[in-house]
Scaffold this motif. Sequence first.
Motif, PDB file in Angstrom:
ATOM      1  N   VAL A  11      23.370  37.126 -45.626  1.00  0.00           N
ATOM      2  CA  VAL A  11      22.167  36.928 -46.406  1.00  0.00           C
ATOM      3  C   VAL A  11      22.537  37.529 -47.836  1.00  0.00           C
ATOM      4  N   LEU A  12      22.674  36.062 -49.476  1.00  0.00           N
ATOM      5  CA  LEU A  12      22.568  36.618 -50.599  1.00  0.00           C
ATOM      6  C   LEU A  12      21.661  37.822 -51.760  1.00  0.00           C
ATOM      7  N   GLU A  13      20.201  37.123 -50.871  1.00  0.00           N
ATOM      8  CA  GLU A  13      19.125  37.950 -51.625  1.00  0.00           C
ATOM      9  C   GLU A  13      17.596  37.221 -50.854  1.00  0.00           C
ATOM     10  N   GLU A  19      19.143  29.790 -36.197  1.00  0.00           N
ATOM     11  CA  GLU A  19      20.202  30.818 -36.813  1.00  0.00           C
ATOM     12  C   GLU A  19      19.444  31.499 -38.234  1.00  0.00           C
ATOM     13  N   SER A  20      19.326  30.785 -38.745  1.00  0.00           N
ATOM     14  CA  SER A  20      18.955  31.166 -40.450  1.00  0.00           C
ATOM     15  C   SER A  20      18.102  31.998 -40.099  1.00  0.00           C
ATOM     16  N   VAL A  78      25.313  27.449 -50.024  1.00  0.00           N
ATOM     17  CA  VAL A  78      23.773  28.431 -49.979  1.00  0.00           C
ATOM     18  C   VAL A  78      22.775  27.106 -49.170  1.00  0.00           C
ATOM     19  N   THR A  79      22.040  28.668 -48.111  1.00  0.00           N
ATOM     20  CA  THR A  79      20.582  27.277 -48.573  1.00  0.00           C
ATOM     21  C   THR A  79      20.126  29.004 -48.321  1.00  0.00           C
ATOM     22  N   LEU A  80      18.519  27.487 -49.383  1.00  0.00           N
ATOM     23  CA  LEU A  80      17.020  28.663 -49.052  1.00  0.00           C
ATOM     24  C   LEU A  80      16.365  28.707 -47.922  1.00  0.00           C
ATOM     25  N   SER A  82      26.687  30.446 -46.365  1.00  0.00           N
ATOM     26  CA  SER A  82      27.584  30.008 -44.827  1.00  0.00           C
ATOM     27  C   SER A  82      28.790  29.232 -45.642  1.00  0.00           C
ATOM     28  N   VAL A  83      30.044  30.090 -44.926  1.00  0.00           N
ATOM     29  CA  VAL A  83      31.208  29.732 -45.310  1.00  0.00           C
ATOM     30  C   VAL A  83      31.715  29.493 -43.482  1.00  0.00           C
ATOM     31  N   PRO A  84      32.447  27.713 -43.238  1.00  0.00           N
ATOM     32  CA  PRO A  84      33.038  27.505 -42.098  1.00  0.00           C
ATOM     33  C   PRO A  84      33.878  28.670 -41.863  1.00  0.00           C
TER      34      PRO A  84
END
Length: 162
Positions: free
Chosen positions: A75-77, A13-14, A44-46, A67-69
Amino acid sequence: MTSTRDIEDRLDESRELALAALHEVTPASSIGEFAGHEASDDGVTLLRFETTLLGYPGWFWTVALASVPGSAPTVLELELLPGDGALLAPDWVPWSQRLEEFKAQQALAAQEAAEGDDADDDEDDDLEGDDDADEAGEYLHAGDVDGVDIDEFDDEADDEEE
Protein backbone atom coordinates in the motif's frame (compact mmCIF):
# COMPACT_ATOMS: atom_id res chain seq x y z
CA MET A 1 1.86 -14.34 -21.30
CA THR A 2 -0.43 -13.53 -18.36
CA SER A 3 -3.84 -15.17 -18.40
CA THR A 4 -7.09 -13.39 -17.61
CA ARG A 5 -7.51 -15.65 -14.58
CA ASP A 6 -4.11 -14.55 -13.17
CA ILE A 7 -5.07 -10.90 -13.57
CA GLU A 8 -8.42 -11.50 -11.83
CA ASP A 9 -6.69 -13.35 -8.97
CA ARG A 10 -4.20 -10.50 -8.52
CA LEU A 11 -7.03 -7.97 -8.61
CA ASP A 12 -8.92 -9.92 -5.93
CA GLU A 13 -5.79 -10.02 -3.74
CA SER A 14 -5.23 -6.32 -4.32
CA ARG A 15 -8.85 -5.56 -3.46
CA GLU A 16 -8.50 -7.47 -0.17
CA LEU A 17 -5.28 -5.59 0.67
CA ALA A 18 -6.90 -2.25 -0.18
CA LEU A 19 -9.93 -3.01 2.01
CA ALA A 20 -7.68 -4.05 4.90
CA ALA A 21 -5.81 -0.74 4.61
CA LEU A 22 -9.06 1.23 4.51
CA HIS A 23 -10.40 -0.59 7.58
CA GLU A 24 -7.38 0.72 9.50
CA VAL A 25 -8.39 4.35 8.93
CA THR A 26 -12.16 4.36 8.50
CA PRO A 27 -15.12 2.28 9.69
CA ALA A 28 -16.27 -0.47 7.34
CA SER A 29 -19.67 1.24 7.18
CA SER A 30 -18.10 4.19 5.31
CA ILE A 31 -16.78 1.98 2.50
CA GLY A 32 -19.15 1.22 -0.34
CA GLU A 33 -18.96 -1.01 -3.37
CA PHE A 34 -15.83 -1.57 -5.45
CA ALA A 35 -15.88 1.08 -8.18
CA GLY A 36 -13.02 -0.01 -10.41
CA HIS A 37 -9.29 0.11 -10.79
CA GLU A 38 -6.66 1.76 -12.92
CA ALA A 39 -3.25 0.18 -13.55
CA SER A 40 -0.22 2.08 -14.80
CA ASP A 41 2.94 0.83 -16.50
CA ASP A 42 5.11 1.66 -13.48
CA GLY A 43 3.45 -1.01 -11.30
CA VAL A 44 1.05 1.29 -9.42
CA THR A 45 -2.59 0.30 -9.32
CA LEU A 46 -5.36 2.59 -8.04
CA LEU A 47 -8.38 0.84 -6.59
CA ARG A 48 -11.55 2.86 -5.98
CA PHE A 49 -14.40 2.17 -3.60
CA GLU A 50 -17.56 4.25 -3.26
CA THR A 51 -17.91 6.13 0.01
CA THR A 52 -21.04 6.11 2.12
CA LEU A 53 -19.99 9.11 4.21
CA LEU A 54 -22.69 11.76 4.48
CA GLY A 55 -21.68 14.96 2.76
CA TYR A 56 -19.46 13.20 0.21
CA PRO A 57 -21.73 12.17 -2.66
CA GLY A 58 -19.71 11.17 -5.69
CA TRP A 59 -16.45 10.71 -3.74
CA PHE A 60 -14.32 7.57 -3.71
CA TRP A 61 -11.90 5.93 -1.33
CA THR A 62 -8.79 5.51 -3.48
CA VAL A 63 -5.98 3.14 -2.53
CA ALA A 64 -2.67 3.17 -4.42
CA LEU A 65 -0.86 -0.17 -4.46
CA ALA A 66 2.67 -0.83 -5.73
CA SER A 67 3.34 -4.14 -7.44
CA VAL A 68 6.94 -5.19 -8.00
CA PRO A 69 7.62 -8.49 -9.77
CA GLY A 70 8.61 -11.18 -7.30
CA SER A 71 7.13 -9.49 -4.20
CA ALA A 72 3.73 -8.94 -2.64
CA PRO A 73 1.80 -5.71 -3.40
CA THR A 74 2.35 -2.81 -0.98
CA VAL A 75 0.00 0.00 0.00
CA LEU A 76 1.47 3.35 -1.05
CA GLU A 77 -1.34 5.65 0.06
CA LEU A 78 -5.05 5.92 0.50
CA GLU A 79 -7.25 8.96 0.28
CA LEU A 80 -10.74 10.23 -0.33
CA LEU A 81 -10.95 11.75 -3.81
CA PRO A 82 -13.85 13.41 -5.66
CA GLY A 83 -15.34 11.72 -8.68
CA ASP A 84 -16.70 13.43 -11.78
CA GLY A 85 -19.23 16.07 -10.81
CA ALA A 86 -18.66 15.71 -7.05
CA LEU A 87 -17.40 19.27 -6.71
CA LEU A 88 -20.13 20.90 -8.78
CA ALA A 89 -22.61 23.13 -7.00
CA PRO A 90 -26.23 22.01 -7.09
CA ASP A 91 -28.64 23.76 -9.44
CA TRP A 92 -29.58 27.25 -8.33
CA VAL A 93 -32.94 27.56 -6.63
CA PRO A 94 -34.65 30.97 -6.39
CA TRP A 95 -34.89 32.50 -2.93
CA SER A 96 -38.69 32.52 -2.97
CA GLN A 97 -38.78 28.74 -3.53
CA ARG A 98 -36.14 28.09 -0.83
CA LEU A 99 -38.10 30.30 1.57
CA GLU A 100 -41.32 28.38 0.92
CA GLU A 101 -39.51 25.07 1.47
CA PHE A 102 -38.03 26.45 4.71
CA LYS A 103 -41.45 27.60 5.93
CA ALA A 104 -42.95 24.20 5.13
CA GLN A 105 -40.16 22.45 7.06
CA GLN A 106 -40.66 24.79 10.03
CA ALA A 107 -44.42 24.20 10.03
CA LEU A 108 -43.86 20.44 9.93
CA ALA A 109 -41.35 20.64 12.78
CA ALA A 110 -43.76 22.75 14.84
CA GLN A 111 -46.58 20.28 14.18
CA GLU A 112 -44.37 17.33 15.22
CA ALA A 113 -43.27 19.22 18.34
CA ALA A 114 -46.89 19.99 19.22
CA GLU A 115 -47.86 16.34 18.80
CA GLY A 116 -44.88 15.36 20.95
CA ASP A 117 -45.85 17.93 23.61
CA ASP A 118 -49.37 16.50 23.76
CA ALA A 119 -47.92 13.06 24.47
CA ASP A 120 -45.48 14.53 27.01
CA ASP A 121 -48.30 16.43 28.80
CA ASP A 122 -50.13 13.15 29.37
CA GLU A 123 -46.99 11.68 30.92
CA ASP A 124 -46.25 14.82 32.99
CA ASP A 125 -49.65 14.63 34.71
CA ASP A 126 -48.43 11.49 36.46
CA LEU A 127 -45.16 13.08 37.67
CA GLU A 128 -44.57 15.17 40.76
CA GLY A 129 -42.39 18.28 40.77
CA ASP A 130 -43.80 20.00 37.69
CA ASP A 131 -43.27 23.30 39.50
CA ASP A 132 -39.51 22.98 38.84
CA ALA A 133 -40.08 23.59 35.15
CA ASP A 134 -42.01 26.79 35.94
CA GLU A 135 -39.28 27.97 38.30
CA ALA A 136 -36.62 27.38 35.64
CA GLY A 137 -38.50 29.82 33.40
CA GLU A 138 -37.91 32.55 35.99
CA TYR A 139 -34.16 32.10 35.72
CA LEU A 140 -33.79 31.34 32.03
CA HIS A 141 -35.22 33.98 29.77
CA ALA A 142 -34.13 35.84 26.66
CA GLY A 143 -31.76 38.02 28.72
CA ASP A 144 -29.63 35.06 29.83
CA VAL A 145 -26.51 34.14 27.90
CA ASP A 146 -24.76 31.00 29.11
CA GLY A 147 -26.27 31.42 32.57
CA VAL A 148 -25.28 35.09 32.88
CA ASP A 149 -28.14 37.52 33.30
CA ILE A 150 -27.18 40.26 30.86
CA ASP A 151 -29.97 42.47 32.21
CA GLU A 152 -27.89 43.12 35.33
CA PHE A 153 -25.43 45.02 33.12
CA ASP A 154 -28.15 47.12 31.49
CA ASP A 155 -28.79 50.40 33.34
CA GLU A 156 -32.08 50.97 31.47
CA ALA A 157 -33.44 47.64 32.72
CA ASP A 158 -32.71 48.71 36.32
CA ASP A 159 -34.61 51.97 35.75
CA GLU A 160 -37.64 50.08 34.41
CA GLU A 161 -37.69 47.72 37.41
CA GLU A 162 -37.70 50.65 39.89
